[in-house]
Design a protein around this motif. Structure first.
Motif, PDB file in Angstrom:
ATOM      1  N   ARG F  52       2.134  27.675 -32.088  1.00  0.00           N
ATOM      2  CA  ARG F  52       2.949  27.094 -33.170  1.00  0.00           C
ATOM      3  C   ARG F  52       2.043  26.796 -34.365  1.00  0.00           C
ATOM      4  O   ARG F  52       2.359  25.989 -35.227  1.00  0.00           O
ATOM      5  CB  ARG F  52       3.634  25.815 -32.673  1.00  0.00           C
ATOM      6  CG  ARG F  52       4.796  26.111 -31.727  1.00  0.00           C
ATOM      7  CD  ARG F  52       5.568  24.859 -31.375  1.00  0.00           C
ATOM      8  NE  ARG F  52       6.845  25.203 -30.758  1.00  0.00           N
ATOM      9  CZ  ARG F  52       7.257  24.662 -29.594  1.00  0.00           C
ATOM     10  NH1 ARG F  52       6.490  23.814 -28.934  1.00  0.00           N
ATOM     11  NH2 ARG F  52       8.439  24.981 -29.082  1.00  0.00           N
ATOM     12  N   ASP F  53       0.879  27.424 -34.359  1.00  0.00           N
ATOM     13  CA  ASP F  53      -0.080  27.179 -35.441  1.00  0.00           C
ATOM     14  C   ASP F  53       0.134  28.195 -36.562  1.00  0.00           C
ATOM     15  O   ASP F  53       0.728  29.250 -36.363  1.00  0.00           O
ATOM     16  CB  ASP F  53      -1.513  27.303 -34.881  1.00  0.00           C
ATOM     17  CG  ASP F  53      -1.747  26.332 -33.708  1.00  0.00           C
ATOM     18  OD1 ASP F  53      -0.930  25.385 -33.547  1.00  0.00           O
ATOM     19  OD2 ASP F  53      -2.706  26.540 -32.954  1.00  0.00           O
ATOM     20  N   SER F  54      -0.405  27.832 -37.718  1.00  0.00           N
ATOM     21  CA  SER F  54      -0.247  28.761 -38.849  1.00  0.00           C
ATOM     22  C   SER F  54      -1.549  28.856 -39.636  1.00  0.00           C
ATOM     23  O   SER F  54      -2.437  27.994 -39.520  1.00  0.00           O
ATOM     24  CB  SER F  54       0.863  28.249 -39.768  1.00  0.00           C
ATOM     25  OG  SER F  54       0.416  27.045 -40.390  1.00  0.00           O
ATOM     26  N   ILE F  55      -1.673  29.933 -40.385  1.00  0.00           N
ATOM     27  CA  ILE F  55      -2.769  30.116 -41.334  1.00  0.00           C
ATOM     28  C   ILE F  55      -2.101  30.309 -42.692  1.00  0.00           C
ATOM     29  O   ILE F  55      -1.145  31.084 -42.813  1.00  0.00           O
ATOM     30  CB  ILE F  55      -3.606  31.371 -40.983  1.00  0.00           C
ATOM     31  CG1 ILE F  55      -4.312  31.190 -39.630  1.00  0.00           C
ATOM     32  CG2 ILE F  55      -4.619  31.668 -42.076  1.00  0.00           C
ATOM     33  CD1 ILE F  55      -5.023  32.439 -39.146  1.00  0.00           C
ATOM     34  N   GLY F  56      -2.552  29.550 -43.688  1.00  0.00           N
ATOM     35  CA  GLY F  56      -1.915  29.645 -45.001  1.00  0.00           C
ATOM     36  C   GLY F  56      -2.933  29.914 -46.093  1.00  0.00           C
ATOM     37  O   GLY F  56      -4.085  29.467 -46.015  1.00  0.00           O
ATOM     38  N   LEU F  57      -2.505  30.651 -47.125  1.00  0.00           N
ATOM     39  CA  LEU F  57      -3.298  30.829 -48.348  1.00  0.00           C
ATOM     40  C   LEU F  57      -2.696  29.873 -49.376  1.00  0.00           C
ATOM     41  O   LEU F  57      -1.493  29.942 -49.684  1.00  0.00           O
ATOM     42  CB  LEU F  57      -3.194  32.270 -48.839  1.00  0.00           C
ATOM     43  CG  LEU F  57      -3.883  32.550 -50.190  1.00  0.00           C
ATOM     44  CD1 LEU F  57      -5.396  32.307 -50.098  1.00  0.00           C
ATOM     45  CD2 LEU F  57      -3.603  33.999 -50.624  1.00  0.00           C
ATOM     46  N   TYR F  58      -3.502  28.921 -49.837  1.00  0.00           N
ATOM     47  CA  TYR F  58      -3.041  27.914 -50.795  1.00  0.00           C
ATOM     48  C   TYR F  58      -3.845  28.032 -52.091  1.00  0.00           C
ATOM     49  O   TYR F  58      -4.970  28.552 -52.097  1.00  0.00           O
ATOM     50  CB  TYR F  58      -3.236  26.498 -50.224  1.00  0.00           C
ATOM     51  CG  TYR F  58      -2.250  26.094 -49.138  1.00  0.00           C
ATOM     52  CD1 TYR F  58      -2.370  26.554 -47.826  1.00  0.00           C
ATOM     53  CD2 TYR F  58      -1.194  25.224 -49.442  1.00  0.00           C
ATOM     54  CE1 TYR F  58      -1.460  26.163 -46.840  1.00  0.00           C
ATOM     55  CE2 TYR F  58      -0.275  24.833 -48.455  1.00  0.00           C
ATOM     56  CZ  TYR F  58      -0.418  25.311 -47.164  1.00  0.00           C
ATOM     57  OH  TYR F  58       0.482  24.939 -46.180  1.00  0.00           O
ATOM     58  N   GLN F  59      -3.285  27.547 -53.167  1.00  0.00           N
ATOM     59  CA  GLN F  59      -3.952  27.449 -54.476  1.00  0.00           C
ATOM     60  C   GLN F  59      -3.791  26.025 -54.972  1.00  0.00           C
ATOM     61  O   GLN F  59      -2.711  25.449 -54.876  1.00  0.00           O
ATOM     62  CB  GLN F  59      -3.266  28.379 -55.480  1.00  0.00           C
ATOM     63  CG  GLN F  59      -3.782  29.777 -55.510  1.00  0.00           C
ATOM     64  CD  GLN F  59      -3.266  30.542 -56.728  1.00  0.00           C
ATOM     65  OE1 GLN F  59      -3.984  31.299 -57.325  1.00  0.00           O
ATOM     66  NE2 GLN F  59      -2.000  30.321 -57.100  1.00  0.00           N
TER      67      GLN F  59
END
Lengths: 96, 96, 96, 96, 96, 96, 96, 96, 96, 96
Positions: F52-59
């Motif tokens: 249920r984990d995620s990897i995100g690209l944030y700015q």
């Protein structure tokens, strides 16, 4: 019969000597691997994407026989190998 | 289509030979990377600050196609690469 | 088609509630696993000896399809799962 | 015959319930361990100093038989176990 | 008497010089190991499958005596060794 | 503008309370995530397959602004988050 | 403005060549470091006791600017660097 | 006064040059170590069994003074050192 | 006599029950520790700064005697302990 | 004076009790932190983005004084803290 999951990391250096050695050994490695397949020892082999490493499913009478098979591979001296014993999963146990 | 997060650590040694090799290979590496972009395989590439390592977002039919793309990079023999398969997040799944 | 190596660590607690839950879910887990086998998604499953953990060889169109299959397992909420993408090894690539 | 090095970490909590469970299970654990010794499966057992963990030398036909022996121990549900397959050392191989 | 579990990783390089050194030292290593067996210091030795590493059960008056025995092995300078002290398990304590 | 790679591990327990909390929070989480997308802070989000984990690209303008955005997510108290700053790769730097 | 905690491990080998290179580069390194201080990029620098490694507090517009500063240090090719983005702590946030 | 626990791993290579360097430096190392004892800086030194590594109890006004003492050891350039600050335990605090 | 470096991490929970237990056990722990000092088993004890953990220098005939001493501490059930055997350093070996 | 880099991970659970405790303790924690600033012990404090953890630069006569300062923080019982001693870097040493 024992099943093993075997990770093989290839430590041949990316030097001119290393490259030459790789090219000389690769056909011998393939040949020996084929012999291990024919003997039912090497069952499946995958490439770890992005590397020269592999993961293999092996079968052998015991860890000593597995060791001898792995040590017989021409590239063995340049391999970093870890072996994991696998037990049969209840879902795959033939009844009786 | 599969998305992958790929970490590439550059192991070219900081020796005179390593420096010369880097200068020779860098333009070839850029050119090949551009080809992978044009083919839609390399999507984004970031620099890990303070290093010569990179993190890339790649797309490929499967891990085998990804491996072939990475192995085609001129600096591949000096790269330590780890690949992580990415699944589409529910928040980004197109309905229907 | 993508092949994946999947490690599943069972985190169901060894409490009376955990035991009862395990007994209730196990037949459902087997049934769902069998459906995944029939669909060609679950290929092989091994027990990590001395544990309730397993290592599985799965096939799926991509990581998203694999995730949906794993998330459909009744014990999924109590599982700690790690997924490793596998590329076809050159020794197992069908010519042409 | 396969030899295995087995690390067993005892995760029974230091709560009143955990203490009571430990006292109830300990004699059963000893009894089962003795049966495994008599069957030649459990060969040696050491205590990791400062802990309730142990390191054991086991023998079994294969990893599946070893798993069944370990899973038969009353404290198995509260144990964190790791198993390492051992090969015979060349210095201990009987000639012929 | 103290019992120790000793892991020995062989760091002799897979170079021509390393190979020659291994061949020259191996008989001396065997001979010294046999002397340690005869002295009751080296009790059992296993091969870690897929490697040139070993796991040994040693006995010595204390860690200093163990160190001297290990340091007397011809291949000691090329070994990466970790030592773990073992306590007698309650199940193996002779009564009285 | 700074780009960050953010790993979010969901530590909501698999208990009845945890399940109820997840169901209550999920729509709020989606709504807040959408607001962060509209603000150009959340750029891409992937699911780590099998979890249920995620990897995100944030700015974000800086790490403080990023922290405030992440801390505004309803599931933040149950998240284990690691943040990695990303530098622009030379291959993606706009000339001049 | 972004604050970063930067760990720099010095991998210059302890060989005669490495020693000569260190002596030649050290004054240049000091000079460049002073320039980074004057530019407000390098704020504080500590020595990790017992090593040639350092921990530094840096400020930069973003991770790309930080990378360029670090890459401009003469010893950069021999450095193993890890960068950690720091957010302002609530206790240090100026009101309004 | 500060007490520190210091681990020193000896990275002198097991090559002919390394062996010659070790023999030349060892007496100088002993002499410098004795000076540090006389100055009350080096309090106790133990050998990590099976290795050429050591664990030492040191005392110094602060980490900077400790660093200077360690850096003054002839074998310092070939040492991998980690330092751990120790606080006085309540059981050893002199009353008043 | 054997010397050991012993790390003790205190896992008593920061709950009201945990706090009450700590207050009840602390004087008993001090008393038992003093008995171990008087018996020459506990030699020195340090606090790991910022924690409730400790590092101790112990002496015992062997690892079994050490284990019994550690297991006799009232807080033993809530301790996570690791033991490292220490050998006498050549610089501290009394001649003859 | 000693400088220390201190990492504080907040382990207060995300339960209703944990939330209530956090709200009750936070103002006390701020107040105590301010006292440590006024005393010159707490120098700088940063937030690890995406977490409730912090990294702090502290000054104290020695590790024992630092420990007492950290242990005086109301949230200490719920903190996982690691302390790293810092030495003055040659570039920051005042001449003479």
């Amino acid at each position: 019969m024992n099943e093993f999951l075997v990770r093989q990391s290839n430590r041949l250096p990316a030097t001119p000597e290393g490259k030459e050695l790789r090219q000389r050994l690769q056909p011998l490695e393939r040949q020996r691997a084929q012999e291990l397949r024919d003997a039912g020892i090497l069952v499946r082999l995958w490439r770890v994407p992005g590397t020269r490493d592999s993961i293999g499913l092996y079968q052998a009478a015991d860890a000593t026989a597995l060791h001898e098979a792995l040590a017989s591979l021409p590239m063995f001296p340049w391999m970093e190998i870890s072996v994991e014993a696998l037990a049969t999963h209840p879902q795959e146990q033939r009844p009786g």
